[in-house]
Design a protein around this motif. Structure first.
Motif, short mmCIF file in Angstrom:
data_model
loop_
_atom_site.label_atom_id
_atom_site.label_comp_id
_atom_site.label_asym_id
_atom_site.label_seq_id
_atom_site.Cartn_x
_atom_site.Cartn_y
_atom_site.Cartn_z
N THR A 308 29.19 52.10 28.68
CA THR A 308 28.68 51.85 30.04
C THR A 308 29.74 52.21 31.08
OG1 THR A 308 29.47 49.57 30.10
CG2 THR A 308 27.27 49.95 29.19
N PRO A 309 29.29 52.62 32.27
CA PRO A 309 30.23 52.91 33.36
C PRO A 309 31.06 51.68 33.76
CG PRO A 309 28.07 53.83 33.85
CD PRO A 309 27.90 52.96 32.64
N GLU A 310 30.44 50.51 33.62
CA GLU A 310 31.17 49.28 33.97
C GLU A 310 32.39 49.09 33.07
OE1 GLU A 310 27.93 49.47 33.50
OE2 GLU A 310 27.17 49.11 35.54
N ALA A 311 32.19 49.30 31.77
CA ALA A 311 33.30 49.16 30.82
C ALA A 311 34.38 50.20 31.09
CB ALA A 311 32.77 49.29 29.39
N GLY A 313 34.98 51.61 34.01
CA GLY A 313 35.66 51.22 35.26
C GLY A 313 36.67 50.09 35.03
N LYS A 314 36.29 49.16 34.17
CA LYS A 314 37.19 48.04 33.87
C LYS A 314 38.46 48.53 33.18
CE LYS A 314 37.29 43.53 31.61
NZ LYS A 314 36.53 42.55 30.78
N ARG A 316 39.71 51.57 33.38
CA ARG A 316 40.49 52.32 34.37
C ARG A 316 41.33 51.36 35.22
NH1 ARG A 316 36.62 54.58 36.95
NH2 ARG A 316 36.67 56.72 36.15
N GLU A 317 40.72 50.26 35.64
CA GLU A 317 41.43 49.28 36.47
C GLU A 317 42.59 48.63 35.71
OE1 GLU A 317 40.46 45.21 39.05
OE2 GLU A 317 38.84 46.31 38.06
N CYS A 335 30.82 58.44 29.51
CA CYS A 335 31.68 57.27 29.21
C CYS A 335 32.55 57.46 27.97
CB CYS A 335 30.83 56.01 29.04
SG CYS A 335 29.86 55.59 30.50
#
Length: 389
Positions: A308-311, A313-314, A316-317, A335
């Motif tokens: 998922t894009p959320e995972a 993004g997390k 990356r952060e 992803c």
């Protein structure tokens, strides 16, 4: 004046002697009357000078006659300032006056009382008497000892008193809750006491430069007492690197505040902590190497699918927070990340280790930190090299 009178007498005696010898040569029967007269004159002069000295020192004054008894009363009533004032007045009165028999007799009465006064002031500085009031509680006794010319003794007793007070305060701290919370309390108690002691010391011993070296030595021993309590809680309890780093950071910040009053103990704190910090770095290095070897044994060299894009993004952060700024170049389509799980885990672990280790950093640890990092990186490099063969 007295010296001049004696020189005049001596000169006159010499002249008389020359006249007598001349008289003997001219007339052997010449009497020695002149010499006798000269001798009598000298004795009379000497006696007169002595009498003048005795007359100049008037010890019949009421306050002098009553001084021994008044000293006893002041000491009994704990009026230390009054007792020292009386002694100062007497010393001022007898200054530049000869030590006649009457003066010696007076001193014989006063000296035992001075010794008794000093003993009482020393007792006042005992820890059992003046711990509760902090450094200010010692000011009265210290100031009077200094006035009595007992600066060295006052300095030693003051610092001994404060050492006991600091030790008692540290022992009374309750060890409960998180280690970091205890360290905050410990630093507040110790460095506040150290600051108060330094200010009081400067106030009590202003101008007495000889005592300042004693204070520096005392500060080092007090800091060692603090480090013992600190290390026992932080290092002996095997806290993780993150907690240990935060605790050391707190201690260093408190220590830096002491430089505001001209007392920089940071380098001494580093020296006291060096052994434990090296052990902590070594221990965490071994843990990372062991974990890296374990992951390497299961390495499949497959890229990661975060789904998922959320995972994504997390992740990356997380990496940006670790200091990895070029992560985007490893991101593929849908992803996918063109890095294996093993490499990603190793990167996060070593960056975390470096970040926490830098909180502990000081020059003496430079080579130790570099050597540990090199050992960790070599394990990963050797695994990659082995996989490519």
């Amino acid at each position: 004046k007295i010296k001049k009178e004696w020189l005049d007498i001596l000169e006159e005696t010499k002249k008389n002697k020359i006249l007598i010898e001349k008289c003997k040569k001219e007339d052997p029967s010449c009497p020695l009357v002149a010499a006798d007269v000269s001798g009598n004159t000298a004795l009379k002069e000497k006696k007169t000078v002595k009498e003048e000295k005795e007359e100049k020192i008037n010890l019949s004054l009421d306050w002098i006659q009553e001084l021994p008894d008044n000293l006893d009363v002041c000491i009994a009533q704990r009026n230390f300032e009054g007792a020292v004032d009386l002694l100062a007045k007497l010393n001022s009165y007898l200054q530049d006056k000869p030590s006649t028999y009457a003066v010696q007799e007076l001193r014989a009465k006063v000296d035992p009382r001075v010794k008794h006064l000093i003993d009482v002031l020393v007792f006042e500085l005992s820890p059992n008497r003046s711990l509760r009031g902090g450094p200010k509680a010692t000011r009265r006794a210290v100031s009077q000892l200094v006035r009595l010319g007992q600066s060295t003794k006052a300095c030693g007793l003051f610092l001994q008193n404060r050492a006991t007070a600091v030790q008692t305060a540290i022992r009374q701290l309750r060890i409960e809750g998180a280690t970091l919370l205890y360290v905050h309390k410990l630093c507040n108690v110790f460095f506040t006491s150290l600051l108060e002691t330094a200010k009081e010391f400067e106030m009590d011993f202003t101008g007495d430069n000889g005592c300042y070296s004693a204070f520096i030595v005392w500060s080092c021993s007090a800091l060692k007492m603090f480090v013992d309590a600190f290390s026992k809680q932080v290092f002996d309890s095997k806290e993780n690197l993150s907690t240990a780093a935060e605790c050391v950071k707190v201690a260093k910040e408190h220590c830096k505040h002491m430089s505001e009053i001209g007392l920089d103990l940071t380098f001494i704190l580093h020296a006291f902590l060096a052994k434990d910090l090296k052990a902590v770095l070594q221990s965490n290095k071994d843990i990372i190497i062991e974990a890296t070897k374990h992951r390497n044994s299961e390495e499949m060299w497959r890229k990661m699918n975060l789904m998922t894009p959320e995972a994504l993004g997390k992740l990356r952060e997380e990496l940006q927070n670790c200091g990895v700024r070029n992560f985007d170049q490893y991101i593929g389509e849908d992803c996918w990340v063109n890095i294996s799980y093993t490499i990603l885990a190793f990167t996060k672990q070593i960056m975390f280790f470096l970040e926490e280790a830098l909180k502990l950093y000081f020059p003496e640890l430079h080579m130790v930190l570099l050597e540990n990092l090199i050992e960790i990186i070599l394990v990963a490099v050797q695994h990659v090299d082995y996989s490519l063969r």
